[in-house]
Enzyme design. Structure first.
Site, PDB file in Angstrom:
ATOM      1  N   GLY A  11      90.664  68.138  81.969  1.00  0.00           N
ATOM      2  CA  GLY A  11      90.522  67.370  80.726  1.00  0.00           C
ATOM      3  C   GLY A  11      89.929  68.237  79.631  1.00  0.00           C
ATOM      4  N   ARG A  72      96.471  69.567  84.368  1.00  0.00           N
ATOM      5  CA  ARG A  72      95.969  69.396  85.737  1.00  0.00           C
ATOM      6  C   ARG A  72      97.139  69.756  86.630  1.00  0.00           C
ATOM      7  NH1 ARG A  72      91.186  66.373  84.883  1.00  0.00           N
ATOM      8  NH2 ARG A  72      91.321  64.856  83.209  1.00  0.00           N
ATOM      9  N   ASP A 103      85.091  70.213  87.216  1.00  0.00           N
ATOM     10  CA  ASP A 103      84.976  70.508  88.653  1.00  0.00           C
ATOM     11  C   ASP A 103      86.305  70.931  89.299  1.00  0.00           C
ATOM     12  OD1 ASP A 103      85.892  67.945  88.279  1.00  0.00           O
ATOM     13  OD2 ASP A 103      84.537  67.009  89.731  1.00  0.00           O
ATOM     14  N   THR A 125      83.527  70.097  80.029  1.00  0.00           N
ATOM     15  CA  THR A 125      83.984  68.735  80.310  1.00  0.00           C
ATOM     16  C   THR A 125      83.051  67.763  79.609  1.00  0.00           C
ATOM     17  OG1 THR A 125      84.138  67.000  82.001  1.00  0.00           O
ATOM     18  CG2 THR A 125      82.732  68.852  82.538  1.00  0.00           C
ATOM     19  N   ASP A 127      82.203  65.052  80.737  1.00  0.00           N
ATOM     20  CA  ASP A 127      81.503  64.243  81.744  1.00  0.00           C
ATOM     21  C   ASP A 127      80.071  64.694  82.055  1.00  0.00           C
ATOM     22  OD1 ASP A 127      83.729  62.692  81.980  1.00  0.00           O
ATOM     23  OD2 ASP A 127      84.498  63.690  83.772  1.00  0.00           O
ATOM     24  N   ASP A 129      79.114  66.695  84.346  1.00  0.00           N
ATOM     25  CA  ASP A 129      78.904  66.520  85.791  1.00  0.00           C
ATOM     26  C   ASP A 129      79.076  67.809  86.598  1.00  0.00           C
ATOM     27  OD1 ASP A 129      81.598  66.807  85.381  1.00  0.00           O
ATOM     28  OD2 ASP A 129      82.209  65.196  86.733  1.00  0.00           O
ATOM     29  N   ARG A 171      84.141  58.731  85.668  1.00  0.00           N
ATOM     30  CA  ARG A 171      84.590  58.105  86.922  1.00  0.00           C
ATOM     31  C   ARG A 171      83.512  58.190  87.987  1.00  0.00           C
ATOM     32  NH1 ARG A 171      90.600  60.440  86.536  1.00  0.00           N
ATOM     33  NH2 ARG A 171      89.401  62.343  86.385  1.00  0.00           N
TER      34      ARG A 171
END
Ligand code: F6P
Length: 319
Positions: A11, A72, A103, A125, A127, A129, A171
């Site tokens: 992403g 992706r 990731d 990202t 996120d 994360d 997510r």
């Protein structure tokens, strides 16, 4: 190291362009040729690789998205796909690769490194994360986009005395929901790292209404429950006039904040330094405002942890 490659994968995130710019300019500063891979790992397998010059990265530091494109790729998860990628890199005489992504991108970089091709991971990202860094490139911009939306929603929520459910991305990680919920003064924040109890939430909201609160904002991370489903559940417990806003991919775009541009510049440049020092197989990050780097294989083994103190604080402040 005479020739390095750079790609963006997964992403996209605001600030990726600033990171590519840093890789290219830092590389050229050290007399290294820099090649851009177009379209992430999918483009790599097809040999979509071109030389980047100083001018190739001019006028991009302030742009969202990634001018190298992103994708992706399922095929790149296979050993055959990874070998194809390595062959292409060798064909272009590239000795090291900077991978900017999340990731999934790190897993690709880890696989290439394990097969003998040195890669350095740069966390990009929205996120937030990725283990081994307190902040990922794009998180701050996404957060500000969400806060801007919440502030606007608050205006209409207050005018109509409504309850709003705002669904944000995330997510598996609740960072966007938590930080945006805290900064936006949300009454309730739902994150994948914690379970939620509908009756408890409804009771707290009802108490607030009894105390005179006219509107409420609930921030829901997409990985917990969809905003519409949550609103349906809330309807079963309360008679609040409720609306739902799903922010979606608007969170991924926009001009990067100053924080993201600086973070991207520092991390991108550090990745090049590591390759120059012969330290492939690393992942760069920022901890306590210091640049750090970890073995990419170890970094992926670690778990990203949400700041639970911040979560506790958000609960204390939203009574
Ligand atoms: O990883 C970044 C992210 O934006 C997540 O927050 C979101 O769940 C996912 O990507 C969406 O992916 P796609 O753009 O492929 O639908």
């Amino acid at each position: 190291m005479k020739r390095i490659g750079v790609l963006t994968s997964g992403g996209d995130a605001p600030g990726m362009n600033a990171a590519i710019r840093a890789v290219v300019r830092k590389g050229i500063f050290h007399d290294i040729e820099v090649y851009g891979v177009i379209g992430g790992y999918a483009g790599l397998m097809k040999g979509k690789i071109e030389k980047l010059e100083l001018g190739s990265v001019g006028d991009i530091i302030h742009r969202g998205g990634t001018f190298l494109y992103s994708a992706r790729s399922e095929e790149f998860k296979t050993k055959e796909g990874q070998q194809k990628g390595i062959e292409q890199l060798k064909k272009f005489g590239i000795d090291g690769l900077v991978v900017i992504g999340g990731d999934g991108s790190y897993r690709g970089a880890k696989a290439l490194t394990e097969q003998g091709f040195p890669c350095v991971g740069v966390p990009g990202t929205i996120d937030n994360d990725i283990p081994g860094t307190e902040f990922t490139i794009g998180f701050d911009t996404a957060l500000n986009t969400v806060i801007d939306a919440i502030d606007k929603i608050r205006d209409t929520a207050s005018s109509h005395e409504r309850t709003f459910v705002v669904e944000v991305m995330g997510r598996n990680a609740g960072d966007i929901a938590l930080w945006a919920g805290l900064a936006g003064g949300a009454e309730t924040i739902l994150i994948p790292e914690d379970h939620y109890d509908m009756t408890d939430i409804a009771n707290r909201l009802k108490k607030g209404h009894e105390r005179g609160k006219k509107h409420s904002i609930i921030v829901v991370a997409e990985g917990v429950v969809s905003g519409y489903e949550f609103a349906k559940q809330l309807k079963e417990e309360t008679d609040f006039d409720t609306r739902v806003t799903v922010l979606g991919h608007v969170q991924r775009g926009g001009s990067p904040t100053a924080f993201d541009r600086v973070l991207a510049s520092r991390l991108g440049a550090r990745a090049v330094e590591l390759l120059i020092e012969g330290k492939g197989g690393r992942a760069v990050g920022m901890e306590k405002n210091q640049l750090v780097d970890y073995d990419i294989i170890e970094a992926l083994g670690k778990e990203h942890t949400l700041d639970m103190n911040l979560y506790k604080l958000s609960q204390e402040l939203s009574i």
